[in-house]
Design an enzyme around this catalytic site. Sequence first.
Site: not given
Ligand code: RIB
Length: 313
Positions: A243
Amino acid sequence: MPPRKIIIDTDPGQDDAVAILLALASPEEIEVLGITCVAGNVPLALTSKNARVVCELAGKPDVPVFAGCDRPLGRDLVTAEHVHGKTGLDGPNLPDPVMALAEGHAVDFIIEQLRAHPPGTVTLCPLGPLTNIATALQKAPDIADRIEEIVLMGGAYFEVGNVTPTAEFNIYVDPEAADIVFKSGTPIVVMPLDVTHKALVTRPRNDAFRALATPVGRAVAQMTDFFERFDKEKYGSDGAPLHDPCVTAYLIRPDLFTGRHVNVGIETQGALTLGMTVADWWGVTDRTPNALFVGDLDADGFFDLLTERLGRL
Ligand code: RIB
Ligand code: CA
């Protein structure tokens, strides 16, 4: 072209860690003014420790790391140890940090940096709940016009939620903070699950990290090996979704990403939809577009960039 000045606001988190490593490995394109930590994946005491662990793994103990808000603006903290492990950085066995936290609150650092640099020259890169950013905007409304751009990981539309049926974790943890940020008028680029779920660490990609045969390569391979469990079980994914590194990669190679400039609103009331990023993808409202909502990426190009840069550390 001088490097882009950024502040990374983060809740490490294995994927945050990879995003930070990619930024620190790319000094030609990115100057990290500092790292501000927020409660999210794990409590603040751990996110502010993990950020320092990652800076030392990168061989960059001089990057100032600040502790910020330890809970959302007006809600109880929700964490994600079931995804990231109890330390937030489960997977590799990394030493406790030697570097100390920088003096002062993360929110004050954000405000000071934005006021100290010419308007439009500092980019904010939130990788966790938006509590620090919203608090800075509330405390110093003048900074909204001084931020060059906010490039954040958060939200979901066609991909729907990962923490509820409609909400992505970063937005869900502090929807009121997200509402403040998305209404700030600052240019925003959103990396939602719609694109990050296409950045999967398949086995060959994980092997390429390990084949770097460096402490960073090994640690990233071990982080993503651990981090993939949740998504493999829930989605049947072919690997861990990276992500947060989508944010850093966008700063270096925006051409790897495609999206649409649309209005994005944050649901702060709905019993079923709290924390949803309501993206007007088809332009069916008269709400003013306020964000570039990214929906796709060149995944091979992304991993080629990431692996090459990690190899520099
Ligand atoms: O939903 C994914 C996000 O939430 C990413 O940034 C992960 O590190 C958590 O913070
Ligand atoms: Ca994160």
